[in-house]
Write a protein that holds these residues in place. Structure first.
Motif, short mmCIF file in Angstrom:
data_model
loop_
_atom_site.label_atom_id
_atom_site.label_comp_id
_atom_site.label_asym_id
_atom_site.label_seq_id
_atom_site.Cartn_x
_atom_site.Cartn_y
_atom_site.Cartn_z
N GLY A 109 29.52 46.96 41.00
CA GLY A 109 30.81 46.26 40.91
C GLY A 109 30.72 44.86 40.33
N PHE A 110 29.51 44.30 40.23
CA PHE A 110 29.33 42.96 39.70
C PHE A 110 29.59 42.92 38.20
CE2 PHE A 110 25.97 41.62 43.06
CZ PHE A 110 27.00 41.24 43.92
N SER A 111 30.14 41.80 37.75
CA SER A 111 30.11 41.52 36.31
C SER A 111 28.69 41.06 35.97
CB SER A 111 31.11 40.41 35.97
OG SER A 111 30.70 39.19 36.57
N ASN A 112 28.38 41.02 34.69
CA ASN A 112 27.04 40.58 34.29
C ASN A 112 26.76 39.14 34.75
OD1 ASN A 112 26.39 43.00 33.07
ND2 ASN A 112 27.10 42.35 31.04
N THR A 113 27.78 38.31 34.71
CA THR A 113 27.61 36.91 35.15
C THR A 113 27.30 36.85 36.64
OG1 THR A 113 29.16 36.17 33.45
CG2 THR A 113 28.70 34.65 35.26
N GLU A 114 28.06 37.61 37.43
CA GLU A 114 27.84 37.62 38.88
C GLU A 114 26.45 38.15 39.22
OE1 GLU A 114 32.26 38.35 40.81
OE2 GLU A 114 31.23 40.03 39.86
N LEU A 115 26.06 39.21 38.55
CA LEU A 115 24.75 39.80 38.81
C LEU A 115 23.64 38.81 38.46
CD1 LEU A 115 22.98 42.15 39.63
CD2 LEU A 115 23.25 43.11 37.33
N LYS A 116 23.79 38.11 37.34
CA LYS A 116 22.78 37.14 36.93
C LYS A 116 22.68 36.00 37.95
CE LYS A 116 21.13 34.61 32.89
NZ LYS A 116 20.56 33.53 33.71
N GLU A 117 23.83 35.55 38.48
CA GLU A 117 23.82 34.47 39.47
C GLU A 117 23.05 34.88 40.72
OE1 GLU A 117 27.84 33.47 40.19
OE2 GLU A 117 28.05 32.21 38.40
N VAL A 118 23.27 36.11 41.17
CA VAL A 118 22.56 36.59 42.37
C VAL A 118 21.07 36.71 42.09
CG1 VAL A 118 22.27 38.55 43.94
CG2 VAL A 118 24.56 37.79 43.32
N LEU A 119 20.72 37.30 40.95
CA LEU A 119 19.31 37.50 40.61
C LEU A 119 18.57 36.18 40.45
CD1 LEU A 119 19.66 40.44 38.04
CD2 LEU A 119 18.80 40.58 40.38
N ASP A 120 19.25 35.17 39.92
CA ASP A 120 18.62 33.87 39.74
C ASP A 120 18.29 33.21 41.07
OD1 ASP A 120 18.69 34.11 37.01
OD2 ASP A 120 20.50 32.89 36.74
N GLU A 121 19.02 33.56 42.12
CA GLU A 121 18.80 32.96 43.44
C GLU A 121 17.74 33.71 44.25
OE1 GLU A 121 20.07 30.21 44.85
OE2 GLU A 121 21.09 29.72 42.98
N LEU A 122 17.36 34.91 43.81
CA LEU A 122 16.41 35.72 44.58
C LEU A 122 14.98 35.29 44.33
CD1 LEU A 122 17.76 39.38 44.08
CD2 LEU A 122 18.19 37.84 46.00
N TYR A 123 14.15 35.36 45.38
CA TYR A 123 12.71 35.23 45.19
C TYR A 123 12.20 36.49 44.50
CZ TYR A 123 12.80 31.21 48.33
OH TYR A 123 13.05 29.99 48.90
N LEU A 124 11.12 36.35 43.78
CA LEU A 124 10.64 37.44 42.94
C LEU A 124 10.31 38.69 43.76
CD1 LEU A 124 9.86 38.33 40.08
CD2 LEU A 124 7.54 37.54 40.56
N ASP A 125 9.66 38.52 44.94
CA ASP A 125 9.30 39.70 45.73
C ASP A 125 10.53 40.44 46.22
OD1 ASP A 125 9.87 37.49 47.31
OD2 ASP A 125 8.65 38.19 48.99
#
Length: 449
Positions: A78-94
Motif C-alpha cells: 500500500g505504500f507509495s515509493n516515497t513512503e517505502l523509501k522513508e521507512v527503509l531509510d530509517e531501518l537498521y540493515l539487519d
C-alpha cells in the motif's frame, strides 16, 4: 496487559471511527513500538495503512520492524515509493534483511528497488550467508576507528556517526585493511584522559564470531560472556559486522520454540500458531504421526509373539509399565537435550552421564518396584510371584529407559542431527517396545511352565 491492550484497541477504534486523527497520533506517539505493533495485529487490516501513516517517521520504522510479516507485506503493497523509501531509510540493515527474507519475490524486488544503492548491495551480500548463520543476523551499523586516534577524537567520532549506529556502547578498533585490532567501551573512553591514545586503552583479547558460525552457538557465547554486542569477522579477521543482544534474544526464542516443536514430534514452522493454516498444520504433524503409528507395529508383533504368556492379569499391567518406562526415559532425555543445547554437556561426557543415570535408575527402579509390590498386594488379585515379575519388569524398564534417554540424544549430536528429535514420542515409542519385550520375557521365564 491483555486487558489494557483490548481497552486501548477499543479507544483507538472509536477515535478512528470519529476521525479524530490528532488524538490518535498523540496517543500512538507515547507508546512503545512493540505495543503499537501488538495492537495493530489485532485491528482490522483495512485500518493499518491510515494508522501507520499517523506515526512519526522514526516511530513508524521501529513499529514496522515489530509487526508480523503479513502486516508488513500489506503495508509495503500500500505504500507509495516515497513512503517505502522513508521507512527503509530509517531501518537498521539487519532489520531490512529480516524483512526481505520474509517477503514474496515481487515485494522483495520493490523493497530493493527503493533502497539506496549501498544498502541494496549490502542486503544482497547478507542474503548470501547461510540461513541461521552469524552473517545472516549481523548488522554493519557499528562505531569503529583507528588506534592512533586520541580519546578526544574518538568521542568526537562517536558524536558525528553514532546517531546512525545500532549501538555505541562498544566501539571497534581496526587497521587500514579493516582487520579487527581491539575493542574499547564507551565507559572506558569517557573515563580516560582526553589525550590518551585509543591503542593504549583498547582490549586486544577479543571475543568474536565468524560469519559462518551457527547462530545458536553465537547465542550461547552471548550468554557465556554476558555481552551486549559481538563483532563478526571473516576468514581474514576483517571486521564485517556486529551482532546485538536484541537479535540474539530473538534467536534464542526461535531456537527454543523449534526444539519444543521437535520434541513434540512436529515439523518446526516460522509462523505463529493462529496464523498457520489448517493444511500447513496438518502437514507439519502427519509425517511424525504416521511414523509413530507404523512403529506401533512392533508393539503388536511383540504381543503376538508372547501370546501364550498373556493372561488377563498380565495384560492389565501393560499400560502402567509402558507409561513408567516412557516417563523415565523422557525425564533424562529432556535434561540431556537441554544440556547439549546450552553447551553444558558434550558427547565426550557420555560415560559420566551413563554412570550417573545408571545409579539414579537403580534407585528409582528399586523405589518404584517396592511401592508397586505393596500396591498390588493391597489392591490387586494374584500371586506374589506375579507381583514380583511385574515389579522386576518395572525395575528393568526404568534402567533401560534412562540409558536410552541419555544415549539417543548424544548419538543424534554425533551424527549432526538435532538432539531434540530424540525426545518425547520418539523415546516413548522405543522404550515401549523394549519394556514389552522385558515384561513378557520375564513372564515367560518365571510364570509359564
Amino acid at each position: 496487559m491483555a486487558e489494557n491492550n483490548f481497552s486501548l484497541q477499543k479507544t483507538l477504534t472509536m477515535l478512528l471511527d470519529e476521525k479524530k486523527y490528532h488524538s490518535l497520533r498523540d496517543i500512538l506517539s507515547t507508546m512503545n513500538p512493540a505495543d503499537i505493533a501488538a495492537i495493530f495485529d489485532d485491528l482490522d487490516q483495512a485500518c493499518l495503512p491510515l494508522l501507520f501513516r499517523l506515526l512519526p517517521k522514526e516511530l513508524a520504522a521501529e513499529t514496522f520492524v515489530e509487526m508480523e510479516p503479513e502486516a508488513q507485506e500489506l503495508l509495503i503493497r500500500g505504500f507509495s515509493n516515497t513512503e517505502l523509501k522513508e521507512v527503509l531509510d530509517e531501518l537498521y540493515l539487519d532489520d531490512a534483511v529480516d524483512i526481505v527474507e520474509e517477503m514474496p519475490a515481487n515485494v522483495v524486488k520493490r523493497v530493493l528497488r527503493n533502497s539506496s544503492g549501498e544498502n541494496r548491495k549490502l542486503i544482497n551480500q547478507y542474503l548470501q550467508y547461510p540461513e541461521d548463520s552469524a552473517g545472516s543476523i549481523m548488522t554493519n551499523e557499528y562505531v569503529y576507528f583507528k588506534q592512533s586516534l586520541t580519546v578526544r577524537q574518538a568521542i568526537e567520532n562517536i558524536r558525528k556517526t553514532g546517531i546512525d549506529k545500532e549501538t555505541i556502547n562498544t566501539c571497534y578498533v581496526i587497521d587500514n585493511e579493516h582487520h579487527l585490532d581491539g575493542v574499547v567501551g564507551l565507559r572506558e573512553l569517557i573515563l580516560a584522559d582526553p589525550d590518551t591514545v585509543v591503542g593504549d586503552i583498547m582490549r586486544t583479547h577479543i571475543i568474536c564470531v565468524h560469519t559462518h558460525d551457527d547462530q545458536e552457538e553465537v547465542a550461547l557465547m552471548f550468554s557465556k560472556y554476558d555481552m551486549l554486542s559481538m563483532p563478526v569477522v571473516d576468514n581474514e579477521n576483517r571486521l564485517v559486522g556486529i551482532i546485538t543482544i536484541d537479535d540474539v534474544i530473538d534467536v534464542m526464542a526461535d531456537e527454543a520454540t523449534e526444539d519444543m516443536e521437535k520434541m513434540a514430534a512436529i515439523t518446526p514452522s516460522d509462523k505463529p500458531y493462529l496464523r498457520t493454516g489448517v493444511f500447513e498444520t496438518w502437514k507439519s504433524r502427519i509425517p511424525w504421526l504416521l511414523l509413530l503409528m507404523v512403529s506401533a507395529t512392533f508393539t503388536s508383533m511383540i504381543l503376538l509373539r508372547f501370546e501364550q504368556a498373556l493372561s488377563t492379569a498380565l495384560i492389565a499391567f501393560i499400560p502402567m509399565l509402558m507409561d513408567t518406562g516412557g516417563n523415565a526415559g523422557n525425564q533424562v532425555s529432556t535434561l540431556i537435550i537441554r544440556g547439549l543445547a546450552v553447551g553444558k554437556l558434550e558427547p565426550r561426557d557420555y560415560f559420566k552421564i551413563v554412570f550417573k543415570e545408571l545409579r539414579v535408575a537403580i534407585l528409582c527402579g528399586t523405589a518404584l518396584g517396592a511401592v508397586n509390590i505393596l500396591r498390588m498386594y493391597l489392591f490387586c488379585d494374584g500371586t506374589l510371584q506375579m507381583f514380583f515379575v511385574v515389579s522386576l519388569a518395572m525395575f528393568c524398564a526404568v534402567i533401560v529407559a534412562k540409558l536410552i534417554g541419555c544415549t539417543l540424544p548424544i548419538i543424534a549430536k554425533l551424527i549432526k542431527l538435532d538432539p531434540a528429535l530424540m525426545a518425547g514420542p520418539m523415546i516413548t515409542t522405543i522404550v515401549d517396545i523394549i519394556t514389552l519385550i522385558i515384561y513378557f520375557s520375564l513372564a515367560n521365564l518365571l510364570l509359564i511352565h
